[in-house]
Design an enzyme around this catalytic site. Structure first.
Site, PDB file in Angstrom:
ATOM      1  N   SER A 227       0.838  -1.256  -0.097  1.00 26.98           N
ATOM      2  CA  SER A 227      -0.049   0.148  -0.001  1.00 26.98           C
ATOM      3  C   SER A 227       0.773   1.324   0.127  1.00 26.98           C
ATOM      4  O   SER A 227       1.826   1.472   0.843  1.00 26.98           O
ATOM      5  CB  SER A 227      -0.814   0.180   1.104  1.00 26.98           C
ATOM      6  N   HIS A 241      -1.714   7.275  -5.133  1.00 24.11           N
ATOM      7  CA  HIS A 241      -1.807   5.871  -4.332  1.00 24.11           C
ATOM      8  C   HIS A 241      -1.888   4.748  -5.008  1.00 24.11           C
ATOM      9  O   HIS A 241      -2.257   4.680  -6.153  1.00 24.11           O
ATOM     10  CB  HIS A 241      -3.290   6.230  -3.536  1.00 24.11           C
ATOM     11  N   ASN A 243      -2.356   0.292  -4.666  1.00 27.96           N
ATOM     12  CA  ASN A 243      -2.502  -0.610  -3.673  1.00 27.96           C
ATOM     13  C   ASN A 243      -2.622  -2.034  -4.375  1.00 27.96           C
ATOM     14  O   ASN A 243      -3.329  -2.125  -5.321  1.00 27.96           O
ATOM     15  CB  ASN A 243      -3.398  -0.606  -2.781  1.00 27.96           C
ATOM     16  N   ARG A 245      -2.690  -6.547  -3.849  1.00 24.70           N
ATOM     17  CA  ARG A 245      -2.859  -7.511  -2.871  1.00 24.70           C
ATOM     18  C   ARG A 245      -3.235  -8.816  -3.485  1.00 24.70           C
ATOM     19  O   ARG A 245      -3.909  -8.681  -4.459  1.00 24.70           O
ATOM     20  CB  ARG A 245      -3.704  -7.106  -1.790  1.00 24.70           C
ATOM     21  N   GLY A 399      -5.791  -7.000  16.424  1.00 18.51           N
ATOM     22  CA  GLY A 399      -4.394  -6.896  16.574  1.00 18.51           C
ATOM     23  C   GLY A 399      -3.817  -5.950  15.311  1.00 18.51           C
ATOM     24  O   GLY A 399      -2.464  -5.878  15.319  1.00 18.51           O
ATOM     25  N   ALA A 400      -4.717  -5.316  14.573  1.00 16.82           N
ATOM     26  CA  ALA A 400      -4.196  -4.443  13.312  1.00 16.82           C
ATOM     27  C   ALA A 400      -3.158  -3.481  14.121  1.00 16.82           C
ATOM     28  O   ALA A 400      -3.323  -2.876  15.001  1.00 16.82           O
ATOM     29  CB  ALA A 400      -5.321  -3.893  12.718  1.00 16.82           C
ATOM     30  N   ARG A 401      -2.428  -2.925  13.197  1.00 12.79           N
ATOM     31  CA  ARG A 401      -1.238  -1.845  13.539  1.00 12.79           C
ATOM     32  C   ARG A 401      -1.983  -0.545  13.017  1.00 12.79           C
ATOM     33  O   ARG A 401      -1.983  -0.179  11.938  1.00 12.79           O
ATOM     34  CB  ARG A 401      -0.038  -2.227  12.929  1.00 12.79           C
ATOM     35  N   GLU A 403      -1.080   2.661  12.974  1.00 12.75           N
ATOM     36  CA  GLU A 403      -0.073   3.436  12.671  1.00 12.75           C
ATOM     37  C   GLU A 403       0.093   3.385  11.210  1.00 12.75           C
ATOM     38  O   GLU A 403       0.173   4.112  10.545  1.00 12.75           O
ATOM     39  CB  GLU A 403       1.113   3.407  13.345  1.00 12.75           C
ATOM     40  N   SER A 404       0.086   2.112  10.876  1.00 12.53           N
ATOM     41  CA  SER A 404       0.187   1.679   9.392  1.00 12.53           C
ATOM     42  C   SER A 404      -0.856   1.852   8.811  1.00 12.53           C
ATOM     43  O   SER A 404      -0.851   2.270   7.679  1.00 12.53           O
ATOM     44  CB  SER A 404       0.840   0.374   9.400  1.00 12.53           C
TER      45      SER A 404
END
Length: 445
Positions: A227, A241, A243, A245, A399-401, A403-404
């Site tokens: 991303s 942008h 992305n 996946r 549990g996702a981060r 900040e990212s």
């Protein structure tokens, strides 16, 4: 004025005639610290509490307003407020740093001649491992290309792992550079259990998915993706942008077997503050070339999909930018064919975008241009926080981060009340453009 009024009202309520002092430590919205220091008067504590409650209520009402179906913006009976982008007082010189900048003579990986790596043809490896290799490879290429724009600024690489041990990511971020105000090139390779909300979203989106995944069973997912969001400092250089996946779903406890479902998704899009037809045309033609090499129907299909996906409903349907390509749940060909397409499309992003920043990064600009850039960034942030599917999926993942996930937001943005560019101005030209669609691949070279 509001703060003073709250303080005076609280003082009267508390029956205090003591003078109200200003200054001291600042906190929420500049209204003071997070708690009242020892010895603070009752009037000041009441005032501070009132200010915080007011700020919380205002923020809640703002978010509610964006989410209400059918909400209208930029409409006020009888009065129109002038935009700062239309006045001469905001045309003061800005961007002195551009005099020190030099556009690079060459940009790594922008010539389309980088040979295909070995993982592209290594069919003996599981597809999810090859996709992991692809996103890591693309991350390194794009970081090198972006760093060539300003050799004094480097990305910070932050490798992280999930607390439950089920995956990792590498977040590459550059902030406050002379050319790039904020840029993030993120890779995540994670797995987990689909939450009920995620499963419902997937079933609602795709009837084929709904036919395979039942709402009363548990499933696990595995995803590898890259991303990217780039916010240049110069208002004439567009934001972009991308992305890409690959997502696969297994029955819970059967992660080693063949997935029940697997698909590719992704795309790339451009968001300028000022419109240059030749820049947008170059971006679209480069992506079209990558698409045409695999299926001539891909570009028109994915371009239209992009225009629909990035519409900001509460802004009357204006699009976030000037589009590009977007696709999801792509499984209409053999996995090997789709993997090669995703490789070519993601590789094309450097050539499609980075030369545009190099072309505009040294252009002089004024405060007027900067203000308009920040207004457009505000619209960009609105889409990401209210509508973006990837942001929603990330925030719903245990549990996702965070900040990212929120890396895509600009470092700075601006919300002006009733901003309305002067008719016929460059700012108005951009606004009219994002309210319609165009065949950009046919635009002037």
């Amino acid at each position: 004025m509001l703060w003073s009024w709250i303080q005076r009202t609280a003082a009267r309520t508390a029956g205090s005639r003591a003078p109200v002092h200003s200054g001291g430590r600042r906190g929420l919205f500049g209204m003071g610290g997070g708690h009242a220091p020892e010895g603070t008067s009752p009037a000041r504590r009441v005032a501070k509490r009132g200010a915080i409650l007011f700020a919380q209520a205002t923020a809640t009402w703002y978010v509610y307003g964006l989410c209400v179906d059918g909400v209208k913006t930029h409409v006020l009976q009888g009065t129109r407020f002038a935009s700062s982008t239309s006045g001469s007082s905001s045309d003061s010189a800005l961007g002195a740093e551009v005099a020190r900048l030099r556009a690079p003579k060459t940009i790594p990986h922008a010539d389309g001649k980088t040979p295909r790596p070995a993982y592209c043809g290594d069919t003996a490896r599981p597809m999810h491992e090859r996709m992991e290799a692809l996103v890591l490879d693309q991350q390194d290429r794009l970081v090198a290309a972006l760093e060539s724009l300003d050799t004094s600024s480097k990305f910070v690489r932050d490798r992280w792992e999930r607390d439950d041990g089920r995956g990792y990511g590498i977040t590459c971020v550059l902030q406050d550079g002379a050319v790039l105000e904020k840029a993030g090139v993120n890779v995540s390779v994670i797995e987990g259990t689909l939450t009920p909300g995620q499963l419902k979203s997937m079933r609602d989106r795709n009837p084929q998915t709904a036919a395979v995944l039942r709402d009363n069973e548990e499933y696990e997912f595995r995803v590898a993706g890259i991303s990217v969001v780039v916010h240049p400092r110069n208002p004439y250089a567009p934001t972009a942008h991308e992305n890409f996946r690959r997502f696969e779903v297994h029955r819970k406890g059967d992660g080693a077997g063949e997935p029940l479902l697997a698909w590719f998704g992704g795309g790339a899009d451009l968001t300028p503050a000022y419109l240059f037809d030749e820049d947008v045309g170059h971006f679209h033609r480069t992506l079209k070339t990558a698409c045409d090499a695999h299926d001539p129907a891909y570009y028109p299909r994915f371009k239209a999909w992009c225009d629909r996906y990035f519409a900001i409903a509460h802004r009357g349907g204006e699009t976030r930018g000037v589009g590009g390509i977007f696709f999801d749940d792509l499984e209409d060909k053999q996995p090997e064919d789709l993997f090669r397409f995703v490789y070519d499309a993601s590789s094309a992003f450097v050539a499609a975008y980075v030369p545009l920043v190099a072309r505009r990064m040294t252009a002089p600009y004024s405060q007027r241009h900067r203000d308009w850039q920040l207004v457009r960034r505000g619209h960009y942030a609105e889409f990401n926080l209210v509508y973006d599917r990837g942001t929603k999926f990330g925030l719903m993942t245990p549990g996702a981060r965070i900040e990212s996930i929120l890396m895509s937001l600009p470092l700075t943005a601006r919300w002006e009340y009733m901003n309305s560019p002067a008719p016929g101005s460059p700012e108005d030209a951009l606004l009219q453009c994002v309210r319609t669609t165009r065949d950009w691949a046919a635009a002037t070279k």
